[in-house]
Design a protein around this motif. Structure first.
Motif, short mmCIF file in Angstrom:
data_model
loop_
_atom_site.label_atom_id
_atom_site.label_comp_id
_atom_site.label_asym_id
_atom_site.label_seq_id
_atom_site.Cartn_x
_atom_site.Cartn_y
_atom_site.Cartn_z
N VAL A 42 6.66 35.28 18.91
CA VAL A 42 6.44 36.36 19.88
C VAL A 42 7.04 37.66 19.36
O VAL A 42 6.46 38.73 19.50
N PHE A 43 8.21 37.58 18.75
CA PHE A 43 8.89 38.75 18.22
C PHE A 43 9.66 38.37 16.96
O PHE A 43 10.27 37.31 16.90
N ALA A 44 9.61 39.24 15.97
CA ALA A 44 10.43 39.09 14.77
C ALA A 44 10.81 40.49 14.30
O ALA A 44 9.95 41.36 14.16
N GLY A 45 12.08 40.70 14.11
CA GLY A 45 12.56 41.99 13.65
C GLY A 45 13.85 41.82 12.89
O GLY A 45 14.52 40.79 12.99
N TYR A 46 14.19 42.82 12.11
CA TYR A 46 15.44 42.74 11.35
C TYR A 46 16.10 44.11 11.36
O TYR A 46 15.47 45.13 11.64
N GLN A 47 17.37 44.10 11.04
CA GLN A 47 18.09 45.35 10.88
C GLN A 47 19.21 45.17 9.86
O GLN A 47 19.68 44.06 9.63
N VAL A 48 19.57 46.27 9.24
CA VAL A 48 20.76 46.32 8.40
C VAL A 48 21.77 47.09 9.24
O VAL A 48 21.57 48.27 9.51
N PRO A 49 22.82 46.40 9.73
CA PRO A 49 23.73 47.05 10.68
C PRO A 49 24.33 48.37 10.18
O PRO A 49 24.48 49.31 10.96
N HIS A 50 24.65 48.45 8.89
CA HIS A 50 25.22 49.67 8.33
C HIS A 50 24.91 49.68 6.83
O HIS A 50 24.93 48.63 6.20
N PRO A 51 24.64 50.85 6.27
CA PRO A 51 24.30 50.90 4.84
C PRO A 51 25.34 50.28 3.91
O PRO A 51 25.00 49.74 2.86
N ASP B 95 27.24 47.78 4.78
CA ASP B 95 27.40 46.39 5.20
C ASP B 95 26.27 45.59 4.57
O ASP B 95 25.12 45.73 4.95
N ASN B 96 26.57 44.78 3.59
CA ASN B 96 25.54 44.08 2.81
C ASN B 96 25.09 42.81 3.50
O ASN B 96 25.30 41.70 3.01
N ARG B 97 24.45 42.98 4.64
CA ARG B 97 23.89 41.84 5.36
C ARG B 97 22.72 42.32 6.18
O ARG B 97 22.58 43.51 6.47
N ILE B 98 21.85 41.39 6.54
CA ILE B 98 20.75 41.69 7.43
C ILE B 98 20.83 40.77 8.63
O ILE B 98 21.33 39.65 8.55
N VAL B 99 20.34 41.26 9.75
CA VAL B 99 20.29 40.50 10.99
C VAL B 99 18.82 40.37 11.36
O VAL B 99 18.12 41.37 11.53
N ILE B 100 18.34 39.12 11.43
CA ILE B 100 16.93 38.85 11.74
C ILE B 100 16.87 38.19 13.11
O ILE B 100 17.50 37.16 13.34
N LYS B 101 16.11 38.79 14.03
CA LYS B 101 15.93 38.22 15.36
C LYS B 101 14.54 37.62 15.45
O LYS B 101 13.56 38.23 15.03
N VAL B 102 14.48 36.40 16.00
CA VAL B 102 13.21 35.68 16.11
C VAL B 102 13.08 35.13 17.53
O VAL B 102 14.03 34.55 18.07
N HIS B 103 11.91 35.35 18.13
CA HIS B 103 11.60 34.80 19.45
C HIS B 103 10.24 34.12 19.34
O HIS B 103 9.27 34.73 18.90
N THR C 178 19.21 34.49 16.48
CA THR C 178 19.55 35.51 15.50
C THR C 178 20.06 34.87 14.23
O THR C 178 20.95 34.02 14.27
N TYR C 179 19.49 35.27 13.11
CA TYR C 179 19.96 34.86 11.79
C TYR C 179 20.73 36.02 11.18
O TYR C 179 20.31 37.17 11.29
N VAL C 180 21.83 35.71 10.52
CA VAL C 180 22.56 36.70 9.74
C VAL C 180 22.56 36.21 8.30
O VAL C 180 22.99 35.09 8.02
N VAL C 181 22.05 37.04 7.40
CA VAL C 181 21.97 36.69 5.99
C VAL C 181 22.91 37.64 5.24
O VAL C 181 22.71 38.86 5.24
N GLN C 182 23.91 37.06 4.62
CA GLN C 182 24.91 37.84 3.89
C GLN C 182 24.39 38.26 2.52
O GLN C 182 23.62 37.54 1.89
N LYS C 183 24.82 39.43 2.09
CA LYS C 183 24.54 39.95 0.74
C LYS C 183 23.05 40.14 0.47
O LYS C 183 22.56 39.91 -0.63
#
Length: 118
Positions: free
Chosen positions: A57-66, A68-76, A32-37
């Motif tokens: 195999v998998f790549a997805g991202y989410q913004v935990p909360h509107p 919260d100025n960060r994204i979470v990128i999951k990579v498999h 999991t990558y977390v990218v701030q701002k």
């Protein structure tokens, strides 16, 4: 005004890293990558570039909360690659694409100016 400062959306506080990576302890070749701002703009383009890699195999991202100025990128990835390698290659490819797009734009602006007699 009851509104946060606009600078909070893009100015990184002292001592905070722009990018962090955490290996998944339960799934091999995942992390999991977390990218701030950053927001959906970067998250979606990185996700799409990761999907172009046949070893991902998998790549997805989410913004935990509107707010919260960060994204979470999951990579498999499969056994032929690692999440770190896949992300590095994806970011390098995106950088090349943006450079190419920038150069094409500049060339078109120059051609337009030449045709208009600037």
């Amino acid at each position: 005004m009851n509104q946060p400062s606009r600078a909070e959306k893009f100015v990184l506080p002292d001592g905070v890293r722009k990018l962090t990576f955490t290996r998944d302890t339960k799934v091999a070749n995942a992390g999991t990558y977390v990218v701030q701002k950053e927001d959906h703009t970067l998250g979606n383009i990185v996700r799409m570039q990761l999907h172009r890699d046949p070893n991902v195999v998998f790549a997805g991202y989410q913004v935990p909360h509107p707010s919260d100025n960060r994204i979470v990128i999951k990579v498999h990835t499969n056994k032929n690659s690692s999440p770190m390698q896949a992300m590095t290659e994806s970011v390098n490819c995106l950088s090349e694409e943006i450079s190419t797009l920038t150069q094409k734009f500049k060339d078109e602006v120059q051609a337009y100016k030449s045709n208009q007699g600037y």
